[in-house]
Scaffold this motif. Structure first.
Motif, PDB file in Angstrom:
ATOM      1  N   PRO A 609       0.820  -1.174   0.058  1.00 59.35           N
ATOM      2  CA  PRO A 609      -0.138  -0.068   0.179  1.00 59.35           C
ATOM      3  C   PRO A 609       0.981   1.164  -0.198  1.00 59.35           C
ATOM      4  O   PRO A 609       1.980   1.472   0.469  1.00 59.35           O
ATOM      5  N   LEU A 610       0.295   2.184  -0.528  1.00 61.69           N
ATOM      6  CA  LEU A 610       1.022   3.465  -0.605  1.00 61.69           C
ATOM      7  C   LEU A 610       0.201   4.676  -0.690  1.00 61.69           C
ATOM      8  O   LEU A 610      -1.240   4.603  -0.866  1.00 61.69           O
ATOM      9  N   LEU A 611       0.436   5.990  -0.327  1.00 58.68           N
ATOM     10  CA  LEU A 611      -0.435   6.983  -0.372  1.00 58.68           C
ATOM     11  C   LEU A 611       0.060   7.721  -1.506  1.00 58.68           C
ATOM     12  O   LEU A 611       1.115   8.170  -1.634  1.00 58.68           O
ATOM     13  N   ILE A 612      -1.224   8.291  -2.340  1.00 58.89           N
ATOM     14  CA  ILE A 612      -0.896   9.437  -3.344  1.00 58.89           C
ATOM     15  C   ILE A 612      -1.080  10.896  -2.669  1.00 58.89           C
ATOM     16  O   ILE A 612      -2.158  11.170  -1.955  1.00 58.89           O
ATOM     17  N   LEU A 613       0.213  11.827  -2.948  1.00 54.79           N
ATOM     18  CA  LEU A 613       0.029  13.046  -2.206  1.00 54.79           C
ATOM     19  C   LEU A 613      -0.731  13.965  -2.852  1.00 54.79           C
ATOM     20  O   LEU A 613      -1.029  13.958  -4.014  1.00 54.79           O
ATOM     21  N   ASP A 614      -1.357  14.744  -1.979  1.00 51.85           N
ATOM     22  CA  ASP A 614      -1.991  15.932  -2.267  1.00 51.85           C
ATOM     23  C   ASP A 614      -1.123  17.212  -2.588  1.00 51.85           C
ATOM     24  O   ASP A 614      -0.650  17.633  -1.408  1.00 51.85           O
TER      25      ASP A 614
END
Length: 770
Positions: A609-614
């Motif tokens: 899993p990873l986070l897509i940055l704003d």
């Protein structure tokens, strides 16, 4: 509701659906006829659309619609037969008819007076025949209706109840609506089904999960490859044992035990070889099928760009006439595929830009004639795919933007002083157009001057994870370029590592990805900067923004992601680049609310899993840190220390594809990589440079891999250098030939996987840094 009422209600809904479709045909055709009044194909299309609506209106007992459609049909037939040449007034009347047809389909609307005026206008056209009474039914009128429900309203459409046996036959049945642009790819006999957006989103989500799960086969294949190596080691150990026992006399039981061991090992080798091949084949098929499933699910969300442009050409034409201007809209790329959500949300910004172009850009016919231009202004709207993005351009051939007037307006509004305004470049000056409430118009009209400017367009495009840019040429026109992702369901991203975690920067927000040398970093006014493209760019730490622990260790170079715009341009230092990926966007649980600096989540190919940055949110966080004086250094030392030496690998392969694949894999793992195009090129590089490992193919021109390995092992200076052979030849004799030449490792491309190569490299020389 009795059966008759139910039947009437359902037929009225069908009529409303057909009206929307046929009115679009009429609008497009009439606008084309305004340019070429004698165009036979457009006259035929318009006449048939009016005729179809007349028959459909009869079946639902909508007599006002019958009158409108009949008068329009007679006018168009007269034009077809040459008894009438359509003039601007005739086109106006026919377009008014299309508007009335849409309004009259709404129950309870009284339009008798307007319909009477319209019929009179169409009947009084020169050489037009008087309106005829409705014709008797034809056999073709009783064909069953064909209705496309893909874009129908959410209200359910009931199926008409069967008529009693003694009921009279209906006067007419609505004919099938013409095919829309979204149906162009359909073959004859193909069906169109109505599917909700939520169902498509779930299908896309499940297909993306399937694609991720299919990647787990690769580690299993790699583990079987390791088992084969272990088994080969056991066979070698048995051979050594036989050699030791060769001079000793074994009894029958001992010899039988050795023979059994040899037989079992041989059987294991055959089984492992066969199963490994089967797993590789299954993995390839599974990856291929899951990729096709995902691509097909994604395609279900796409629609032609032209589907979202209904009414725009008509709006441009009518608005131009109301302003005393002649304007024509040309559309290119109508078949360009666009995500449904993006297409829907593009409607408002495109409408705003079109109205802006007609009102601000296109001049009056007199002004155009004085400038040596044709009296009719042209607005061109186009869409295309470029580098994985959707580009929508809207250009006009009007007067352009007066930079002097814009500069004066910026100073007058006290947005900057006169001295600074004089130094602003054209691109920087045009950016002021996107400020909230900014307008160059003094007067207030129905179209402009109400404080609602291009900031609305920029805000909506940013919501689509895109950007908008403006270009102009004085006296020649203005061009707006909207750049957006192809789909909101997936996002092309730059993956980076920060404190051991993987994060994704959407590429739409990434201006540059750099390696900044430590000696190029300067301290200015309490903040670190570096110079790039003739400007100072502030440097901030991703670790601090994301609250991901202590500052990074000092290093010779820093991976830096440059994001933002103009005065808000920052370099965000990360730990390392992982690569580019197309990620499936997984929205975060709404119960979490808005997570600071985070847009959404996703999964990598291996399920990580990873986070897509704003990025917009991150830039706000940076600004807060600067204003609060809390910005820290990007490294933990007072000066950048010398980085640990990276191990160097030479990749030798005559295949560009294989060579680049291996190079990128090794680079992403942190190795320093050089490449050679064949064995001779590799041998020359070996004598001139130092390497920690050689990865070579076998079959190559000038010097093959076996000869290269032999030369390396025969050279006193190079014989200790580890060599790995990567070849399509997977037979045992090929493997034995490579190992006999002196190779330290033999990896078959047929069972090649990313992890297999990288694991083998690290088995031979360890991690990338010493």
């Amino acid at each position: 509701m009795n059966p008759d009422q139910m039947r009437d209600a359902s037929l009225l809904e069908l009529f409303q659906i057909e009206t929307r479709t046929q009115v679009q045909v009429l609008n497009d055709g009439l606008l084309a006829l305004e340019q070429n009044p004698t165009s036979a194909p457009h006259l035929e299309a318009c006449m048939r659309a009016a005729h179809s609506l007349k028959g459909a209106a009869r079946i639902v007992d909508l007599h006002p619609a019958v009158r409108i459609a009949h008068a329009m049909e007679d006018c168009l037939v007269a034009a077809q037969e040459g008894r009438l040449r359509l003039q601007a007034a005739d086109i106006d009347a026919l377009l008014l008819g299309t508007d009335l047809l849409q309004r009259v389909a709404t129950p309870g609307v009284d339009l008798d007076a307007e319909i009477g005026d319209l019929v009179a206008r169409l009947s009084s056209a020169p050489n037009a025949p008087p309106a005829l009474p409705p014709r008797p039914p034809r056999p073709s009128d009783f064909l069953p209706p064909i209705v496309l429900l893909e874009d129908a309203p959410d209200a359910p459409v009931a199926v008409p109840a069967p008529a009693p046996l003694d009921a009279p036959a209906p006067a007419a049945i609505p004919s099938a609506p013409s095919r829309r642009s979204s149906d162009r790819g359909l073959g004859e006999g193909e069906r169109v089904l109505r599917v909700t957006a939520d169902t498509l989103n779930k299908l896309l989500g499940l297909s993306s999960e399937t694609l991720v799960e299919s990647q787990w086969i690769a580690p299993f294949s790699a583990s079987m490859l390791r088992l084969r190596r272990i088994q080969a080691g056991a066979a070698q150990a048995l051979d050594s044992l036989r050699s030791v026992l060769a001079g000793q006399q074994l009894d029958a039981r001992g010899q039988a035990a050795l023979d059994d061991t040899q037989r079992i090992l041989d059987q294991c080798q055959r089984e492992l070889t066969q199963r490994a091949s089967e797993v590789d084949e299954f993995g390839w098929r599974m990856n291929h099928l899951t990729r096709r499933l995902y691509d097909t699910a994604l395609a279900c969300r796409m629609r032609p760009f032209g589907d979202g442009l209904g009414g725009m050409a008509r709006m441009v034409r009518d608005l131009g006439r109301s302003l005393g201007k002649q304007v024509r809209l040309e559309i290119d790329g109508e078949d360009t595929q666009v995500d449904r959500d993006i297409l829907e949300k593009l409607d408002a910004p495109l409408m705003h830009l079109l109205r802006n172009a007609v009102d601000h850009g296109i001049e009056t016919p007199e002004a155009r004639a004085a400038a040596g231009k044709p009296p009719e202004g042209l607005i061109r709207l186009s869409a295309r795919h470029s580098a994985g993005m959707l580009l929508v351009e809207l250009a006009d051939d009007g007067s352009g933007i007066s930079l002097d007037q814009l500069r004066a307006e910026v100073v007058e509004r006290k947005l900057t002083n006169a001295e600074t305004a004089a130094r602003l470049s054209e691109a920087e000056l045009l950016e002021f157009l996107f400020l909230s409430g900014f307008s160059t118009r003094d007067e207030v009209t129905e179209i402009s001057g109400r404080g609602v400017g291009l900031d609305v367009v920029q805000t909506m495009v940013r919501q689509l994870r895109g950007a908008v840019r403006v270009y102009q040429q004085a006296g020649q026109g203005t061009r707006f370029v909207l750049e957006m992702p192809l789909s909101l369901s997936v996002v092309r991203s730059l993956l980076v590592e920060v404190q051991g975690q993987i994060y994704a920067f959407p590429l739409a927000y990434v201006r540059h990805a750099l390696q900044v040398r430590a000696e190029d970093i300067e301290q200015l006014e309490g903040q670190q900067h570096f110079r790039f493209m003739d400007r100072q760019i502030g440097l901030v730490s991703a670790r601090q923004i994301l609250r991901a622990g202590a500052p990074a260790p000092a290093a010779d170079t820093l991976p830096v992601v440059v994001a933002g715009e103009h005065d808000r341009l920052y370099g965000i230092a990360v730990d390392r680049y992982v690569g580019e990926r197309t990620l499936v966007v997984q929205p975060l649980d709404p119960r979490l609310g808005k997570v600071q600096d985070v847009m959404a989540g996703s999964l990598m190919d291996d399920g990580t899993p990873l986070l897509i940055l704003d990025v917009e949110d991150m830039l706000v966080s940076v600004q807060k840190l600067i204003e609060g004086g809390g910005l820290s250094r990007v490294d933990s030392g007072t000066e950048a220390a010398t980085a640990r030496r990276r191990k160097r690998v030479l990749v030798v392969d005559d295949s560009l594809t294989v060579r680049e694949l291996e190079r990128k894999l090794l680079l992403n793992r942190g190795f320093d990589v050089a490449v050679a195009v064949d064995g001779m090129d590799g041998w020359n590089m070996l004598r001139a440079e130092d390497f920690d490992l050689i990865v070579t193919d076998v079959d190559m021109p000038r010097m093959d891999g076996i000869e290269l390995v032999s030369r390396i092992k025969a050279d006193p200076k190079l014989q200790g250098l580890p060599v790995m052979v990567v070849s399509y030849k997977d037979r045992e004799e090929d493997r034995r030939r490579g190992l006999d030449a002196g190779a330290d490792y033999y990896l078959a491309k047929g069972s090649f996987h990313d992890d297999a190569l990288l694991d083998a490299v690290e088995d031979l020389i360890g991690k990338a840094r010493t």
